[in-house]
Design an enzyme around this catalytic site. Sequence first.
Site, short mmCIF file in Angstrom:
data_model
loop_
_atom_site.label_atom_id
_atom_site.label_comp_id
_atom_site.label_asym_id
_atom_site.label_seq_id
_atom_site.Cartn_x
_atom_site.Cartn_y
_atom_site.Cartn_z
N ALA A 51 43.63 68.59 16.73
CA ALA A 51 42.74 67.43 16.64
C ALA A 51 41.08 67.80 16.75
CB ALA A 51 42.93 66.58 17.85
N GLY A 55 51.62 67.45 16.02
CA GLY A 55 50.94 66.14 15.54
C GLY A 55 49.41 66.87 15.94
N LEU A 56 48.52 65.64 16.16
CA LEU A 56 47.15 65.96 16.41
C LEU A 56 46.84 65.90 17.89
CD1 LEU A 56 45.32 63.97 13.59
CD2 LEU A 56 45.69 66.45 13.75
N HIS A 57 47.50 67.10 18.73
CA HIS A 57 47.15 67.07 20.11
C HIS A 57 45.76 67.81 20.14
CE1 HIS A 57 48.91 71.19 19.98
NE2 HIS A 57 49.76 70.65 18.93
N ALA A 58 45.55 68.54 21.34
CA ALA A 58 44.20 69.16 21.37
C ALA A 58 43.98 69.99 20.49
CB ALA A 58 44.18 69.94 22.77
#
Length: 92
Positions: A19, A13-16
């Site tokens: 993102a 997903g949109l982790h560090a």
Amino acid sequence: MRTRRCRVLVAGGLHARPASRFVAAARSFKSDIFLRNVSRGIDFVDAKRPFDVLSAEVWEGDVIELESEGPDEAEAIERLVAIVEGREGERA
């Protein structure tokens, strides 16, 4: 104004790191861009602000909605969808 829903396919997903790429891409456009996590019921956040994107808790498999308004809104949506669907890789 353009809106589009898509499923997040990028691993994790949109982790560090993802993102960060997502926000950098969003900031490259003049349009205002917002993201909403439909799957988790999290309302729209500013896609150009890293903390906001992280606070949307976007995980792999979630459905998100992107909203863009401005002179390059169509291009912005297409590029950001490519990122979250894992079609853009490290280019962002």
